[in-house]
Design an enzyme around this catalytic site. Structure first.
Site, PDB file in Angstrom:
ATOM      1  N   THR A  95       5.691   1.420  -9.689  1.00 56.45           N
ATOM      2  CA  THR A  95       5.244   2.637  -9.012  1.00 56.45           C
ATOM      3  C   THR A  95       6.452   3.262  -8.293  1.00 56.45           C
ATOM      4  OG1 THR A  95       4.610   1.483  -6.981  1.00 56.45           O
ATOM      5  CG2 THR A  95       2.921   1.659  -8.705  1.00 56.45           C
ATOM      6  N   LYS A 124      12.673  -0.631  -5.824  1.00 54.41           N
ATOM      7  CA  LYS A 124      13.563  -1.178  -4.783  1.00 54.41           C
ATOM      8  C   LYS A 124      12.839  -1.337  -3.436  1.00 54.41           C
ATOM      9  CE  LYS A 124      16.008   2.379  -6.089  1.00 54.41           C
ATOM     10  NZ  LYS A 124      15.671   2.590  -7.493  1.00 54.41           N
ATOM     11  N   VAL A 151      18.568  -2.650  -9.425  1.00 55.36           N
ATOM     12  CA  VAL A 151      19.952  -2.177  -9.262  1.00 55.36           C
ATOM     13  C   VAL A 151      20.639  -2.211 -10.622  1.00 55.36           C
ATOM     14  CG1 VAL A 151      22.161  -2.560  -8.095  1.00 55.36           C
ATOM     15  CG2 VAL A 151      20.035  -3.134  -6.920  1.00 55.36           C
ATOM     16  N   GLY A 205      16.020  15.143 -16.029  1.00 53.97           N
ATOM     17  CA  GLY A 205      15.054  14.168 -15.506  1.00 53.97           C
ATOM     18  C   GLY A 205      15.645  13.040 -14.690  1.00 53.97           C
ATOM     19  N   GLU A 208      15.139  14.190  -8.808  1.00 57.85           N
ATOM     20  CA  GLU A 208      13.794  14.677  -8.513  1.00 57.85           C
ATOM     21  C   GLU A 208      13.844  16.128  -8.045  1.00 57.85           C
ATOM     22  OE1 GLU A 208      11.727  12.002  -5.921  1.00 57.85           O
ATOM     23  OE2 GLU A 208      12.510  10.279  -7.011  1.00 57.85           O
ATOM     24  N   ASP A 219      19.464   6.583  -2.096  1.00 55.94           N
ATOM     25  CA  ASP A 219      19.320   5.706  -3.261  1.00 55.94           C
ATOM     26  C   ASP A 219      20.477   4.700  -3.326  1.00 55.94           C
ATOM     27  OD1 ASP A 219      18.137   5.160  -6.083  1.00 55.94           O
ATOM     28  OD2 ASP A 219      20.261   5.541  -6.457  1.00 55.94           O
ATOM     29  N   LYS A 223      20.083   0.531  -2.758  1.00 53.57           N
ATOM     30  CA  LYS A 223      20.587  -0.429  -3.762  1.00 53.57           C
ATOM     31  C   LYS A 223      21.576  -1.399  -3.116  1.00 53.57           C
ATOM     32  CE  LYS A 223      19.846   2.457  -7.797  1.00 53.57           C
ATOM     33  NZ  LYS A 223      20.363   3.588  -8.559  1.00 53.57           N
ATOM     34  N   GLY A 320      19.157   4.439 -18.731  1.00 49.23           N
ATOM     35  CA  GLY A 320      17.957   5.289 -18.795  1.00 49.23           C
ATOM     36  C   GLY A 320      16.752   4.382 -18.680  1.00 49.23           C
TER      37      GLY A 320
HETATM   38  N1  LIG Z   1      13.479   5.844 -14.213  1.00 54.64           N
HETATM   39  C1  LIG Z   1      14.406   4.879 -14.225  1.00 54.64           C
HETATM   40  O1  LIG Z   1      15.242   4.809 -15.135  1.00 54.64           O
HETATM   41  C2  LIG Z   1      14.428   3.829 -13.141  1.00 54.64           C
HETATM   42  C3  LIG Z   1      15.551   2.998 -13.015  1.00 54.64           C
HETATM   43  C4  LIG Z   1      15.541   1.946 -12.074  1.00 54.64           C
HETATM   44  C5  LIG Z   1      14.429   1.797 -11.247  1.00 54.64           C
HETATM   45  N2  LIG Z   1      13.369   2.668 -11.349  1.00 54.64           N
HETATM   46  C6  LIG Z   1      12.207   2.471 -10.470  1.00 54.64           C
HETATM   47  O2  LIG Z   1      11.071   2.188 -11.284  1.00 54.64           O
HETATM   48  C7  LIG Z   1       9.892   2.700 -10.657  1.00 54.64           C
HETATM   49  C8  LIG Z   1       9.139   3.598 -11.648  1.00 54.64           C
HETATM   50  O3  LIG Z   1       9.980   4.688 -12.007  1.00 54.64           O
HETATM   51  P1  LIG Z   1       9.484   5.767 -13.061  1.00 54.64           P
HETATM   52  O4  LIG Z   1      10.662   6.591 -13.420  1.00 54.64           O
HETATM   53  O5  LIG Z   1       8.677   5.139 -14.145  1.00 54.64           O
HETATM   54  O6  LIG Z   1       8.473   6.628 -12.136  1.00 54.64           O
HETATM   55  P2  LIG Z   1       7.346   7.652 -12.623  1.00 54.64           P
HETATM   56  O7  LIG Z   1       7.658   8.165 -13.992  1.00 54.64           O
HETATM   57  O8  LIG Z   1       7.131   8.584 -11.513  1.00 54.64           O
HETATM   58  O9  LIG Z   1       6.026   6.703 -12.794  1.00 54.64           O
HETATM   59  C9  LIG Z   1       5.374   6.130 -11.698  1.00 54.64           C
HETATM   60  C10 LIG Z   1       4.042   5.594 -12.152  1.00 54.64           C
HETATM   61  O10 LIG Z   1       3.383   4.974 -11.035  1.00 54.64           O
HETATM   62  C11 LIG Z   1       2.045   5.470 -10.961  1.00 54.64           C
HETATM   63  N3  LIG Z   1       1.611   5.333  -9.574  1.00 54.64           N
HETATM   64  C12 LIG Z   1       2.047   5.996  -8.474  1.00 54.64           C
HETATM   65  N4  LIG Z   1       1.434   5.525  -7.364  1.00 54.64           N
HETATM   66  C13 LIG Z   1       0.585   4.563  -7.787  1.00 54.64           C
HETATM   67  C14 LIG Z   1      -0.359   3.709  -7.139  1.00 54.64           C
HETATM   68  N5  LIG Z   1      -0.532   3.740  -5.810  1.00 54.64           N
HETATM   69  N6  LIG Z   1      -1.087   2.838  -7.904  1.00 54.64           N
HETATM   70  C15 LIG Z   1      -0.926   2.797  -9.239  1.00 54.64           C
HETATM   71  N7  LIG Z   1      -0.045   3.561  -9.910  1.00 54.64           N
HETATM   72  C16 LIG Z   1       0.698   4.429  -9.197  1.00 54.64           C
HETATM   73  C17 LIG Z   1       2.134   6.880 -11.474  1.00 54.64           C
HETATM   74  O11 LIG Z   1       0.850   7.332 -11.850  1.00 54.64           O
HETATM   75  P3  LIG Z   1       0.646   8.798 -12.535  1.00 54.64           P
HETATM   76  O12 LIG Z   1       1.154   8.636 -13.946  1.00 54.64           O
HETATM   77  O13 LIG Z   1      -0.806   9.021 -12.519  1.00 54.64           O
HETATM   78  O14 LIG Z   1       1.461   9.745 -11.708  1.00 54.64           O
HETATM   79  C18 LIG Z   1       3.068   6.666 -12.657  1.00 54.64           C
HETATM   80  O15 LIG Z   1       2.347   6.153 -13.762  1.00 54.64           O
HETATM   81  C19 LIG Z   1      10.354   3.431  -9.392  1.00 54.64           C
HETATM   82  O16 LIG Z   1      10.210   2.586  -8.284  1.00 54.64           O
HETATM   83  C20 LIG Z   1      11.831   3.709  -9.669  1.00 54.64           C
HETATM   84  O17 LIG Z   1      12.597   3.811  -8.491  1.00 54.64           O
HETATM   85  C21 LIG Z   1      13.352   3.660 -12.272  1.00 54.64           C
END
Ligand SMILES: NC(=O)c1ccc[n+]([C@@H]2O[C@H](COP(=O)([O-])OP(=O)(O)OC[C@H]3O[C@@H](n4cnc5c(N)ncnc54)[C@H](OP(=O)(O)O)[C@@H]3O)[C@@H](O)[C@H]2O)c1
Length: 341
Positions: A95, A124, A151, A205, A208, A219, A223, A320
């Site tokens: 999440t 994190k 990280v 993407g 934000e 961020d 980390k 990614g």
């Molecule tokens: N993107 C990357 O490459 C990357 C890299 C390293 C770490 N991260 C970490 O990985 C995590 C996810 O990133 P992401 O890019 O996948 O984010 P994202 O695309 O915004 O997806 C977040 C997901 O969490 C769901 N969600 C939000 N609040 C919730 C809750 N209370 N209960 C259940 N589900 C909930 C959202 O639901 P909806 O679909 O309904 O909105 C969505 O499905 C984050 O903590 C981010 O910092 C991401």
């Protein structure tokens, strides 16, 4: 053949990339690791929740708009109710990060561990705000709490120290850990303005709508705090990381650095001192003989100084969601290789 039941809490970029990786690796998991998996639950905030103890159709989950269409189970009251009812033995918590408190992810991981479920996260927030308690709870419950992807995405950092550097003491950490600011500086070197560079990062993407988490250094700081807490075993609070963002670095500063043969980077530092650890994040002009100088675009780099190996440098190129997914997948395999469920 061992059978693992998985649940995905959060099904956005990372949750979906993990699902695709699991599907791609399904045959290999059976042939090389003698294991099969089923996904018994997927939960989101606004795109529904699905639970099926017999296993959901993951390929369909990737294409439907409402996950509720895949389930006949009553909708859970909330995420914690989902965790208790999903029937999984491994939970992937992906999440969004909450910089201030780490919630509700801390509660998600706590409830899962209390229910005897291993937890793996790329988030994190719960590591920086809940590490000690979650680690202790995992030990008490005989379950694992892994967070490789928090990280540098899929690059092996925590598993490296856990498995391959026994007895090494970490003295300092230096690195470029935030992709967005690194890409902004790379674009500005090519003549783009600060605002145009941010807009580009938003378009592809990686930034934000409100990019302050990246450009004000939150961020990078979170980390660094995660690395310090876990690898230096020092209970550093996020607020104790001194933080300067990149808002003051305009085209004039970029040009000045270029004329000196240098580059701007948002650099993270943590150094062990007699009375603890000092940690800070700030923009710096980097000399061309530093490994940090050559890491451009969305790539990142970290240097670990230990008492036994001198400097160890890890560079991750063009990460990614798919590389983040690999970190989660590697955590899963590392857990199940050493653990009977
Ligand atoms: N993107 C990357 O490459 C990357 C890299 C390293 C770490 N991260 C970490 O990985 C995590 C996810 O990133 P992401 O890019 O996948 O984010 P994202 O695309 O915004 O997806 C977040 C997901 O969490 C769901 N969600 C939000 N609040 C919730 C809750 N209370 N209960 C259940 N589900 C909930 C959202 O639901 P909806 O679909 O309904 O909105 C969505 O499905 C984050 O903590 C981010 O910092 C991401």
């Amino acid at each position: 053949m061992r059978h693992y039941r998985l649940a995905l809490l959060g099904f956005g970029n990372v949750g979906k990339a993990l699902s695709k990786l699991l599907l791609n690796k399904q045959e290999e998991l059976t042939n090389r690791f003698n294991l099969i998996f089923s996904v018994t639950g997927i939960a989101t905030a606004k795109h529904g929740v699905a639970i099926d103890p017999m296993g959901l159709d993951l390929s369909r989950a990737l294409v439907v708009d409402d996950l509720g269409s895949l389930t006949r189970q009553p909708t859970p009251r909330d995420s914690c109710d989902f965790i208790r009812r999903c029937g999984a033995n491994v939970l992937f918590e992906n999440t969004p990060v909450n910089y201030e408190t780490g919630q509700p992810a801390i509660d998600h991981l706590r409830v899962a561990l209390e229910s005897g479920i291993h937890v793996i996260t790329a988030n994190k927030g719960p590591v920086v705000h809940g590490y000690q308690k979650l680690k202790k709870l995992a030990e008490v419950k005989g379950r694992k709490f892994y967070y490789e992807s928090t990280v540098m995405d899929g690059a092996p950092i925590f598993s490296l120290f856990r498995e391959s550097l026994p007895g090494a003491n970490l003295l300092s950490i230096h690195g470029v850990l935030n992709s967005t600011t690194n890409l902004i500086f790379s674009l500005m070197e090519q003549g783009e303005s600060f605002d145009e560079s941010i807009k580009y990062c938003q378009k592809i993407g990686i930034a934000e709508t409100d990019p302050s988490g990246d450009i004000d250094g939150y961020d990078a700081a979170i980390k660094l705090a995660v690395l310090t807490m876990v690898l230096m075993d020092f209970p550093l609070k996020l607020s104790e990381v001194k933080r300067t963002g990149i808002r003051e670095i305009g085209s004039a500063e970029i040009n000045q650095a270029q004329s000196l043969g240098k580059r701007w980077k948002l650099v993270c530092h943590a150094e062990r001192k007699e009375d603890g650890v000092e940690a800070w994040v700030s923009p710096e002009m980097i000399e061309p003989d530093s490994p940090l100088y050559h890491v451009q675009g969305t790539s990142s780099v970290v240097q670990f100084e230990t008492d036994v190996l001198g400097l160890l440098t890890i560079i991750e190129s063009d990460p990614g969601p798919q590389t983040t997914a690999y970190g989660l997948f590697a955590d899963f395999l590392n857990i199940v290789s050493n653990h009977t469920l």
